[in-house]
Design a protein around this motif. Structure first.
Motif, PDB file in Angstrom:
ATOM      1  N   LYS A   2     -38.711  28.713 -15.924  1.00 30.99           N
ATOM      2  CA  LYS A   2     -38.951  29.978 -16.632  1.00 30.99           C
ATOM      3  C   LYS A   2     -38.997  29.774 -18.143  1.00 30.99           C
ATOM      4  N   LYS A   3     -39.790  30.593 -18.798  1.00 33.26           N
ATOM      5  CA  LYS A   3     -39.878  30.507 -20.276  1.00 33.26           C
ATOM      6  C   LYS A   3     -38.973  31.544 -20.949  1.00 33.26           C
ATOM      7  N   THR A   4     -38.629  32.591 -20.191  1.00 34.88           N
ATOM      8  CA  THR A   4     -37.718  33.596 -20.750  1.00 34.88           C
ATOM      9  C   THR A   4     -36.674  33.961 -19.690  1.00 34.88           C
ATOM     10  N   ALA A   5     -35.525  34.406 -20.148  1.00 37.23           N
ATOM     11  CA  ALA A   5     -34.479  34.838 -19.209  1.00 37.23           C
ATOM     12  C   ALA A   5     -33.631  35.908 -19.883  1.00 37.23           C
ATOM     13  N   GLU A   6     -33.071  36.789 -19.056  1.00 34.40           N
ATOM     14  CA  GLU A   6     -32.159  37.781 -19.632  1.00 34.40           C
ATOM     15  C   GLU A   6     -30.846  37.112 -20.018  1.00 34.40           C
ATOM     16  N   MET A   7     -30.493  36.109 -19.228  1.00 30.50           N
ATOM     17  CA  MET A   7     -29.207  35.427 -19.457  1.00 30.50           C
ATOM     18  C   MET A   7     -29.353  33.965 -19.068  1.00 30.50           C
ATOM     19  N   VAL A   8     -28.872  33.071 -19.893  1.00 29.30           N
ATOM     20  CA  VAL A   8     -28.835  31.652 -19.522  1.00 29.30           C
ATOM     21  C   VAL A   8     -27.372  31.236 -19.420  1.00 29.30           C
ATOM     22  N   ILE A   9     -27.024  30.683 -18.291  1.00 33.07           N
ATOM     23  CA  ILE A   9     -25.656  30.203 -18.076  1.00 33.07           C
ATOM     24  C   ILE A   9     -25.689  28.678 -18.170  1.00 33.07           C
ATOM     25  N   ILE A  10     -24.832  28.124 -19.018  1.00 34.34           N
ATOM     26  CA  ILE A  10     -24.805  26.656 -19.168  1.00 34.34           C
ATOM     27  C   ILE A  10     -23.572  26.125 -18.431  1.00 34.34           C
ATOM     28  N   GLY A  11     -23.820  25.436 -17.320  1.00 31.61           N
ATOM     29  CA  GLY A  11     -22.727  24.850 -16.534  1.00 31.61           C
ATOM     30  C   GLY A  11     -22.803  25.240 -15.069  1.00 31.61           C
ATOM     31  N   GLY A  12     -22.972  24.225 -14.232  1.00 30.32           N
ATOM     32  CA  GLY A  12     -23.063  24.453 -12.783  1.00 30.32           C
ATOM     33  C   GLY A  12     -21.786  24.088 -12.069  1.00 30.32           C
ATOM     34  N   GLY A  13     -20.650  24.551 -12.619  1.00 33.16           N
ATOM     35  CA  GLY A  13     -19.365  24.461 -11.924  1.00 33.16           C
ATOM     36  C   GLY A  13     -19.026  25.835 -11.376  1.00 33.16           C
ATOM     37  N   GLU A  35     -27.737  23.095 -15.343  1.00 29.56           N
ATOM     38  CA  GLU A  35     -26.709  22.091 -15.047  1.00 29.56           C
ATOM     39  C   GLU A  35     -27.284  20.723 -15.395  1.00 29.56           C
ATOM     40  N   LYS A  36     -26.584  20.008 -16.272  1.00 30.74           N
ATOM     41  CA  LYS A  36     -27.142  18.732 -16.747  1.00 30.74           C
ATOM     42  C   LYS A  36     -27.148  17.652 -15.662  1.00 30.74           C
ATOM     43  N   GLY A  37     -26.269  17.771 -14.674  1.00 35.58           N
ATOM     44  CA  GLY A  37     -26.264  16.812 -13.566  1.00 35.58           C
ATOM     45  C   GLY A  37     -26.597  17.550 -12.272  1.00 35.58           C
ATOM     46  N   PHE A  38     -25.817  17.281 -11.223  1.00 40.84           N
ATOM     47  CA  PHE A  38     -25.952  18.048  -9.989  1.00 40.84           C
ATOM     48  C   PHE A  38     -24.859  19.112  -9.966  1.00 40.84           C
ATOM     49  N   LEU A  39     -24.999  20.130  -9.135  1.00 40.29           N
ATOM     50  CA  LEU A  39     -23.979  21.167  -9.073  1.00 40.29           C
ATOM     51  C   LEU A  39     -22.651  20.511  -8.705  1.00 40.29           C
ATOM     52  N   MET A  40     -21.605  20.878  -9.386  1.00 42.80           N
ATOM     53  CA  MET A  40     -20.265  20.345  -9.154  1.00 42.80           C
ATOM     54  C   MET A  40     -20.065  18.947  -9.708  1.00 42.80           C
ATOM     55  N   SER A  41     -20.977  18.465 -10.536  1.00 37.36           N
ATOM     56  CA  SER A  41     -20.781  17.115 -11.071  1.00 37.36           C
ATOM     57  C   SER A  41     -19.684  17.092 -12.138  1.00 37.36           C
ATOM     58  N   GLY A  42     -19.242  18.265 -12.592  1.00 43.06           N
ATOM     59  CA  GLY A  42     -18.132  18.334 -13.541  1.00 43.06           C
ATOM     60  C   GLY A  42     -16.796  18.327 -12.822  1.00 43.06           C
ATOM     61  N   SER A  43     -15.853  19.098 -13.340  1.00 42.80           N
ATOM     62  CA  SER A  43     -14.495  19.074 -12.784  1.00 42.80           C
ATOM     63  C   SER A  43     -14.403  19.698 -11.400  1.00 42.80           C
ATOM     64  N   THR A 172     -31.017  22.118 -11.891  1.00 37.24           N
ATOM     65  CA  THR A 172     -30.133  20.953 -12.027  1.00 37.24           C
ATOM     66  C   THR A 172     -30.846  19.870 -12.847  1.00 37.24           C
ATOM     67  N   TYR A 173     -30.101  18.893 -13.271  1.00 37.00           N
ATOM     68  CA  TYR A 173     -30.608  17.825 -14.144  1.00 37.00           C
ATOM     69  C   TYR A 173     -31.354  18.421 -15.339  1.00 37.00           C
ATOM     70  N   THR A 174     -30.863  19.539 -15.819  1.00 34.97           N
ATOM     71  CA  THR A 174     -31.474  20.230 -16.956  1.00 34.97           C
ATOM     72  C   THR A 174     -30.373  20.487 -17.978  1.00 34.97           C
ATOM     73  N   GLU A 175     -30.450  19.757 -19.058  1.00 36.76           N
ATOM     74  CA  GLU A 175     -29.370  19.810 -20.057  1.00 36.76           C
ATOM     75  C   GLU A 175     -29.747  20.724 -21.216  1.00 36.76           C
ATOM     76  N   ALA A 176     -28.836  21.589 -21.607  1.00 32.24           N
ATOM     77  CA  ALA A 176     -29.028  22.370 -22.830  1.00 32.24           C
ATOM     78  C   ALA A 176     -28.823  21.421 -23.994  1.00 32.24           C
TER      79      ALA A 176
END
Ligand SMILES: Cc1cc2nc3c(=O)[nH]c(=O)nc-3n(C[C@H](O)[C@H](O)[C@H](O)COP(=O)(O)OP(=O)(O)OC[C@H]3O[C@@H](n4cnc5c(N)ncnc54)[C@H](O)[C@@H]3O)c2cc1C
Length: 381
Positions: A2-13, A35-43, A172-176
């Protein structure tokens, strides 16, 4: 993308996904989660997934009671075809010092005033719940039968699927990599896969939240701290509750599949390292054998490490950033973000949508650190 969004959430935890679901199910359209990696790749993918109501501040008791009520019905709420495996085997907290015992008594009084069914047990009474517990040195125990444990992978799957069914786009694999701010207001997010215009961003980036905040010139006082954990081979079920000691610095539980999972808090040390150490295994085994001597005959099958997202007072940061309009924060859970995930998503969605929040979150704002209004929670490992 998408090129526009109402809300962007950074983090797939769990914090990002739970907020995404709660926003979308309340009618917000055009939500994108990065999510810069896969979902749950963080804590979230590395946690112990314990869920407890036994806290020492009114705010944490209220948050955890509300989150437990969500966990109790989570499969239905998220319309999940699988099972998030929320089991309420209780938490047995062991008091070793006199000070700790006194604090437990105060905590229980507070918990009772808020409808949390905890109780103080003598060491002998604790043996009825954990028959093989070595009670040497234990003065008393606090127990709440409604505390428990969930499967973090299935919980995340349930949130991700529910969010997607309500129209959330998960990349996923999309880093801000950049946040565009014009005249003190958010205009968009740069990613490694392109630019998204938006006037609302939620930073739910766990231990990386400080860096994400810096992309927008926003101060997010969260630092990473490595915590190690290990799991044993599965054996017959012997232990129902999580056993935990703050002074003894240990948590230990047996999973529904029979594996024992355990950890302890390290010396505070800022680090993004998630390497495992032999020293941890040695120390962990000593602590675990002390409380449950039968563990000596059980083999360890895996160890790993993850990051606690530490805030200055080890309490969550919920609300909005002060410097830039349109930036929201859900971070700083300091090692308790899995259990708070369901209620965090609900409260953040209500807050972002301008609705009254189910529980007050004003004291958890990021401004408390500058005001010197830190929160002291006595019940943490
Ligand atoms: C060993 C261990 C045991 C634990 N045990 C428990 C427990 O028993 N109970 C409990 O409640 N909690 C526990 N926790 C804490 C819990 O895991 C965390 O508090 C919780 O998972 C935080 O969730 P989150 O969604 O806020 O962050 P995370 O799960 O870390 O998610 C943040 C995500 O943001 C992504 N990200 C970061 N920067 C960017 C960017 N620039 N662009 C896109 N994506 C980005 C990361 O890749 C990451 O996936 C434990 C933690 C550890 C390490």
């Amino acid at each position: 993308m998408k090129k526009t969004a109402e809300m962007v959430i950074i983090g797939g935890g769990i914090s990002g996904l739970s907020t995404a679901f709660n926003l979308a199910s309340r009618g917000m359209k055009d939500i994108v989660l990065l999510e810069k990696g896969f979902l749950m790749s963080g804590s979230t993918g590395r946690c112990g997934a314990g869920v407890r109501m036994q806290w020492g501040t009114e705010m944490n008791c209220a948050l955890s009671k509300a989150t437990c009520e969500i966990f109790e019905n989570i499969n239905e709420i998220l319309d999940f075809e699988g099972d998030t495996e929320f089991e309420q085997g209780g938490y047995l907290l062991m008091a070793i010092t006199e000070k700790e015992e006194e604090q437990f008594k105060k905590n229980i009084e507070l918990q009772h005033s808020l409808g949390i069914p905890s109780e103080l047990l003598t060491p002998q009474e604790a043996l009825d719940i954990v028959p093989d517990l070595n009670i040497e040195g234990i003065r008393s125990c606090a127990f709440c039968a409604k505390d428990g444990h969930a499967n973090p992978f299935r919980t995340m799957q349930a949130y991700a699927e529910a969010a997607q069914r309500h129209g959330v786009e998960i990349y996923t694999y999309t880093e801000a990599t950049g946040i565009d701010v014009v005249d003190g207001k958010v205009k968009g997010v740069e990613t490694n896969r392109g630019y998204i215009s938006t006037d609302k961003i939620l930073i739910a980036a766990g231990a990386w939240s400080q860096h994400v905040g810096e992309l927008a010139g926003v101060k997010v006082p969260v630092r990473p701290e490595r915590h190690e954990i290990l799991v044993t081979e599965p054996v017959n079920r012997k232990l129902e509750p999580m056993i935990m000691s703050f002074a003894g610095n240990i948590y230990l539980q047996q999973e529904p599949g029979g594996e024992f999972i355990m950890g302890f808090g390290p010396e505070p040390h800022e680090s993004y390292s998630t390497l495992s150490t032999w020293e941890f295994v040695e120390e962990m085994c000593k602590k675990a054998y002390h409380y449950l001597p039968y563990l000596k005959n059980i083999r360890i099958v895996r160890q790993w490490a993850g990051l606690y997202e530490m805030s200055p007072d080890a309490q969550p940061i919920l609300g909005k950033a002060e410097e830039v309009e349109g930036i929201y924060l859900a971070t700083g859970f300091s090692g308790h973000g899995f259990m708070f995930g369901p209620i965090t998503g609900q409260l953040m969605a209500e807050y972002i949508l301008g609705l009254p929040t189910t529980l007050p979150i004003d004291k958890l704002d990021v401004g408390r650190f500058d005001r010197g209004e830190l929160i002291f929670e006595p019940a943490v490992v």
